[in-house]
Design a protein around this motif. Structure first.
Motif, PDB file in Angstrom:
ATOM      1  N   LEU A   1       0.836  -1.195   0.000  1.00 19.70           N
ATOM      2  CA  LEU A   1       0.000   0.000   0.000  1.00 19.70           C
ATOM      3  C   LEU A   1       0.873   1.248   0.000  1.00 19.70           C
ATOM      4  N   GLY A   2       0.597   2.152  -0.934  1.00 21.07           N
ATOM      5  CA  GLY A   2       1.366   3.388  -0.992  1.00 21.07           C
ATOM      6  C   GLY A   2       2.513   3.331  -1.994  1.00 21.07           C
ATOM      7  N   SER A   3       2.867   2.129  -2.453  1.00 22.45           N
ATOM      8  CA  SER A   3       4.000   2.026  -3.380  1.00 22.45           C
ATOM      9  C   SER A   3       3.666   2.625  -4.741  1.00 22.45           C
ATOM     10  N   ALA A   4       2.369   2.775  -5.035  1.00 25.07           N
ATOM     11  CA  ALA A   4       1.978   3.351  -6.334  1.00 25.07           C
ATOM     12  C   ALA A   4       1.443   4.772  -6.186  1.00 25.07           C
ATOM     13  N   GLY A   5       1.448   5.316  -4.966  1.00 24.36           N
ATOM     14  CA  GLY A   5       0.912   6.672  -4.771  1.00 24.36           C
ATOM     15  C   GLY A   5      -0.472   6.636  -4.148  1.00 24.36           C
ATOM     16  N   LYS A   6      -1.231   7.700  -4.413  1.00 24.82           N
ATOM     17  CA  LYS A   6      -2.548   7.818  -3.766  1.00 24.82           C
ATOM     18  C   LYS A   6      -3.621   8.149  -4.796  1.00 24.82           C
ATOM     19  N   ALA A   7      -4.815   7.599  -4.604  1.00 27.67           N
ATOM     20  CA  ALA A   7      -5.928   7.880  -5.519  1.00 27.67           C
ATOM     21  C   ALA A   7      -7.182   8.243  -4.731  1.00 27.67           C
TER      22      ALA A   7
END
Ligand code: ATP
Ligand code: MG
Length: 384
Positions: A170-176
């Motif tokens: 969680l969080g490795s791809a950023g935030k949506a």
């Protein structure tokens, strides 16, 4: 704990593992424990054994992990390996259902006296000697005994390998920003994108007083259920009432939903900017309803210039429902309270809207003013 090795190439490896460790420890807040990485595994120790089941349950919800087991750890030497393997069979052999077994060895320590295959064979014979009624079955065994001989001179033996949530930390791809309605689809969409490493915030549009207080509470509850996987969710609750009234008053009924969806996207975009989220997530599924056609998506996408992720776009309703049941949101989603989309619902929404027509209809609205007024109603709840 095992994690997906595929993503561990190069420089990302360090960041990936440290994020994973942080996420695991967040899930285990309140439990004393010690977590270290050793050669492709994460090892948790020094916790109070009474809490082991609860700890394992929590670990199973961590994205980025693929498996967890309660393992015996000891200094590597052949007699100890034999003893522990026999003990592990004894422990699980208490149940009569175990008739066959298989040894699965991974020998990372190349200085150890046997190869993996030799060790498999040897330990198989040791077990058969002790338990002559058991049979070896390589394809469909009742019991698999995993033996990992690691280069730090420690060996791990375990039998009860349980699946974890998979995906990326969680969080490795950023935030949506998740558009969260009270339905079945959007919580599933949020879960699926979180699984790909996106932290979530959420927006809910309500049409109070046309919609009830319960409808809003249901959405808060859905966000809370998602926090089982995503730690916490900042939920932005925005009034859609005036926007709906204005569209209803000024625009053609068949374009009502199309225009509403464009407003949702515009507001979502603003909240993404303000909260540093890089994408929007929706629970749309191709062809499920009139507003979920390719043409509708073109017309809604044209007011937003960041990615709109629709992870269930290719799912059948049944498939979405299966995930909803698995993640525990289904029962809440089917509660009867209406969300804002059903208020003023036209009988025949347009299936193939065009940008030209929608832009013409929107000239009758003070788009910017309505967005500003809606944003001024924003209420923020951090759901844990
Ligand atoms: P869901 O089961 O998620 O409610 P749905 O099949 O009812 O979806 P629509 O009502 O057309 O479909 O909504 C499509 C998507 O638009 C939803 O999945 C959600 O992402 C977003 N959405 C709809 N209504 C709202 C709302 N009131 N607040 C926030 N997002 C919404
Ligand atoms: Mg809905």
């Amino acid at each position: 704990m095992k994690f997906g090795e595929l993503f561990l190439k190069g420089r990302n490896r360090h960041d990936f593992i440290s994020l994973l460790k942080t996420n695991i420890l967040k899930k285990l807040r309140g439990f004393d424990c010690h977590l270290v990485e050793t050669q492709g595994r994460l090892v948790l120790s020094d916790y109070i054994e009474d809490f082991e089941n609860e700890i394992i349950e929590r670990i199973q919800t961590v994205f980025g992990l693929i498996g967890v087991a309660q393992a015996f750890e000891f200094d590597t030497n052949l007699p100890s390996i034999e003893d522990v393997v026999v003990g592990a069979v004894e422990d699980s052999g208490g149940s009569k259902s175990v008739k066959s077994f298989k040894i699965e060895t991974k020998r990372a320590d190349k200085t150890f006296e046997m190869t993996s295959m030799e060790l498999d064979k040897h330990l198989g014979e040791v077990v058969l000697d002790k338990f002559p009624k058991l049979k070896v079955d390589l394809y469909n065994p009742d019991l698999i005994i995993y033996v990992e001989v690691r280069t730090n001179k420690k060996t791990y033996v375990y039998t009860n390998l349980l699946p974890c949530a998979g995906g990326l930390p969680l969080g490795s791809a950023g935030k949506a920003m998740l558009l969260l309605s009270g339905g079945i689809d959007s919580p599933v969409a949020g879960y699926l994108m979180a699984k790909r490493g996106l932290k979530l915030e959420a927006i809910h549009f309500h049409s109070y007083p046309y919609t009830s207080v319960q409808a809003k509470e249901k959405v808060i509850e859905l966000a809370r259920l998602l926090t089982k996987y995503v730690d916490e969710i900042k939920l932005h609750i925005v009034s859609f009432t005036e926007i709906q009234e204005e569209i209803h008053k000024n625009c053609d009924a068949d374009y009502m939903i199309t225009i509403m969806r464009r407003f949702m996207m515009r507001i979502a975009k603003r909240l993404c900017e303000k909260n540093e989220a890089g994408a929007v997530v929706t629970g749309e599924s191709l062809g499920q309803v009139a507003s979920q056609t390719m043409q509708s998506m073109t017309v809604t996408n044209s007011v937003i210039d960041i990615p709109v992720f629709r992870p269930v776009v290719a799912f059948d309703k049944e498939e979405i429902m299966d995930v909803a049941r698995k993640i525990g949101t289904y029962e809440t989603s089917i509660l009867p309270y209406e969300d804002c989309c059903t208020v003023f619902l036209p009988k025949n929404p347009v299936i193939k809207p065009t940008i030209k027509r929608v832009e013409k209809l929107e000239t009758k609205l003070d788009v910017e003013g309505l967005i500003e007024k809606a944003l001024a109603t924003e209420e923020v709840i951090v759901v844990r």
